[in-house]
Enzyme design. Structure first.
Site, mmCIF file in Angstrom:
data_model
loop_
_atom_site.group_PDB
_atom_site.id
_atom_site.type_symbol
_atom_site.label_atom_id
_atom_site.label_comp_id
_atom_site.label_asym_id
_atom_site.label_seq_id
_atom_site.Cartn_x
_atom_site.Cartn_y
_atom_site.Cartn_z
ATOM 1 N N SER A 62 0.796 -1.230 0.000
ATOM 2 C CA SER A 62 0.000 0.000 0.000
ATOM 3 C C SER A 62 0.829 1.281 0.000
ATOM 4 O O SER A 62 0.314 2.342 -0.301
ATOM 5 C CB SER A 62 -0.946 -0.004 1.190
ATOM 6 O OG SER A 62 -0.208 -0.044 2.393
ATOM 7 N N HIS A 72 -5.660 -4.805 -1.423
ATOM 8 C CA HIS A 72 -5.593 -3.680 -2.374
ATOM 9 C C HIS A 72 -5.631 -4.169 -3.821
ATOM 10 O O HIS A 72 -5.519 -3.356 -4.747
ATOM 11 C CB HIS A 72 -4.319 -2.859 -2.172
ATOM 12 C CG HIS A 72 -4.383 -1.906 -1.020
ATOM 13 N ND1 HIS A 72 -5.062 -0.713 -1.062
ATOM 14 C CD2 HIS A 72 -3.853 -1.984 0.228
ATOM 15 C CE1 HIS A 72 -4.930 -0.085 0.090
ATOM 16 N NE2 HIS A 72 -4.209 -0.831 0.892
ATOM 17 N N LYS A 88 -12.617 -2.306 0.864
ATOM 18 C CA LYS A 88 -11.944 -1.410 -0.089
ATOM 19 C C LYS A 88 -12.742 -1.410 -1.399
ATOM 20 O O LYS A 88 -13.837 -0.866 -1.439
ATOM 21 C CB LYS A 88 -10.489 -1.821 -0.252
ATOM 22 C CG LYS A 88 -9.692 -1.568 1.034
ATOM 23 C CD LYS A 88 -8.200 -1.781 0.917
ATOM 24 C CE LYS A 88 -7.485 -1.261 2.153
ATOM 25 N NZ LYS A 88 -6.928 -2.307 3.023
HETATM 26 C C1 LIG Z 1 -6.711 -2.675 4.430
HETATM 27 C C2 LIG Z 1 -5.963 -3.914 4.636
HETATM 28 C C3 LIG Z 1 -6.313 -4.828 5.635
HETATM 29 C C4 LIG Z 1 -7.390 -4.552 6.633
HETATM 30 O O1 LIG Z 1 -8.648 -4.824 6.111
HETATM 31 P P1 LIG Z 1 -9.920 -4.645 7.054
HETATM 32 O O2 LIG Z 1 -10.975 -5.449 6.384
HETATM 33 O O3 LIG Z 1 -10.209 -3.174 7.100
HETATM 34 O O4 LIG Z 1 -9.528 -5.184 8.386
HETATM 35 C C5 LIG Z 1 -5.610 -6.012 5.716
HETATM 36 N N1 LIG Z 1 -4.598 -6.268 4.888
HETATM 37 C C6 LIG Z 1 -4.215 -5.409 3.924
HETATM 38 C C7 LIG Z 1 -3.090 -5.754 3.029
HETATM 39 C C8 LIG Z 1 -4.882 -4.202 3.788
HETATM 40 O O5 LIG Z 1 -4.492 -3.329 2.850
#
Ligand SMILES: *Cc1c(COP(=O)(O)O)cnc(C)c1O
Length: 411
Positions: free
Chosen positions: A193, A221, A252
């Site tokens: 990210s 992502h 997301k």
């Molecule tokens: C955003 C993200 C998470 C967290 O996801 P949630 O469903 O909000 O807990 C976990 N791993 C990665 C790689 C992320 O980018």
């Protein structure tokens, strides 16, 4: 004895001094391509709403239908009385989308990652003595790191390999070849990210196969974003359906509300329903979210226009921001790091851009290395061309007044 309020107060002052204090700017609207902040409309370049589904009419409608048909919540964990037929339907739909055998839902991807590693490594599984080993990419997400922290040190070795450095990983696997490990697990993000770069999944699949390792990929992502049909980083890297264990978020691209999953072989998923502590002891997903996420995947499977719009918007922004004289990290992902160098420049610039109508976040040390401070733009299919142009105009105006333009390039 120390006064805990004095201790935490001191830490808060420290964070402000280091300029690492995280301020929250409240949106006065739904998450979308344009949002309202302090009574003004600003272009959103900081959300994970990649496909623009957070406020999409079909997703909203589905969520409302979820409440109408199945209520607000289930007031239970899955195995007591918290499983509705729609939970199984969504799990099936995710499996179909990802090309896996089965899927288990969690309240978040964080909960999924926290469940996975310990569920396997802390159990004897019929073996009185054993050792497992996990190889983890240096830049893996906090939830992967914390998930591994729950593994008992007496039975699990935890190792770090250089970021996306398959040679380093192979060197470590080779070094450990003669050791009698029960399980070897390779763990990586699909997309990282901070940089928006993709893990070398094609090579990792080959290496995992060669060393008999389980390949774990958190594609939070990537899912809905990467690959021609949005099936994620595996699709983009030509290894769709070949990842042993895929986790991801529904918070997301896939609607943006909440929820996470683990997807893989049916025996593993059946096992996790018995052993995953964040599944067994935590509430199941509410119907509105189940229906919303389901509608999001339907939209993705129906046609590729959402993914195409996202890709076109991303290509346009990447090209134009470089033309203005900014330096970005090369890539294709909608995460576009705009490199500025000094932390103070990134800080001042994100403030100035908000005033100029663009919501964007800066990243600086210790989140990224010293001297690599940046603004992280995140492009969305919710953005119309005119919104991106508005953002680019603000970038030009602010960049000129701060004298940061002209180091044109891609690194
Ligand atoms: C955003 C993200 C998470 C967290 O996801 P949630 O469903 O909000 O807990 C976990 N791993 C990665 C790689 C992320 O980018």
């Amino acid at each position: 004895m120390a006064d805990y309020l004095e201790l935490v107060g001191g830490e808060l002052r420290q964070l402000e001094q280091n300029k690492t204090f995280k301020y929250e700017v409240p949106l006065q609207s739904a998450q979308d391509g344009v949002v309202e902040v302090r009574g003004r409309n600003v272009v959103m370049l900081a959300s994970n709403n990649y496909l623009g589904l957070s406020n999409h009419p079909e997703v909203r409608k589905a969520a409302i239908r979820g409440i109408k048909e199945y209520g607000y919540g289930v007031a239970s964990v899955r195995f007591i009385c918290g499983t509705q037929d729609i939970h199984f339907s969504l799990e099936k739909k995710i499996s179909k989308f990802l090309g896996t055998e089965d899927t288990i839902l969690f309240s978040s991807c964080w909960a999924a990652n926290e469940a996975f590693f310990a569920s396997l490594t802390n159990e004897k599984l019929g073996m009185e003595t054993y050792r497992d080993v996990i190889y983890s990419d240096r830049l893996n997400h906090a939830s992967i790191i914390d998930g591994q922290r729950l593994c008992r040190a007496e039975t699990t070795d935890r190792k770090i390999y250089g970021h996306a450095d398959v040679d380093d990983l192979v060197r470590q696997l080779e070094e450990d070849r003669a050791k009698e490990y029960r399980l070897r697990i390779i763990a990586t993000d699909g997309v990282f990210s901070m940089e928006g770069d993709l893990a070398p999944l094609d090579r990792l699949v080959e290496v995992a196969g060669r060393y008999g390792a389980i390949l774990f990929v958190d594609d939070s992502h990537g899912v809905g974003v990467c690959g021609k049909s949005g099936r994620g980083t595996p699709e983009a890297k030509g290894v769709h359906g070949k990842i042993d264990v895929l986790t991801g978020t529904l918070g997301k691209a896939i609607g943006g509300a909440a929820g996470g999953y683990i997807s893989g072989r049916k025996e593993l998923i059946a096992y996790l329903r018995q052993k995953a502590r964040t599944y067994i002891f935590s509430n199941s997903l509410p119907p509105a979210i189940v229906y919303g996420a389901s509608a999001a995947i339907d939209l993705l499977m129906k046609d590729r226009s959402l993914v195409r719009t996202l890709k076109n918007n991303t290509a346009y922004f990447r090209e134009e921001i470089v033309r203005l004289g900014y330096t970005i990290l090369e890539g294709e992902h909608p995460i576009v790091p705009v490199m500025l160098g000094e932390a103070s420049v990134a800080q001042d610039m994100s403030g100035a851009l908000l005033k100029a109508g663009v919501y964007i976040k800066g990243l600086w040390y210790p989140v990224v290395p010293k001297g690599e401070a940046r603004l992280r733009a995140q492009i969305s299919a919710a953005l119309k061309r005119k919104h991106i142009d508005r953002a680019l105009e603000a970038f030009e105006k602010v960049g000129r007044s701060m004298n940061v333009l002209g180091h044109r390039g891609v690194t």
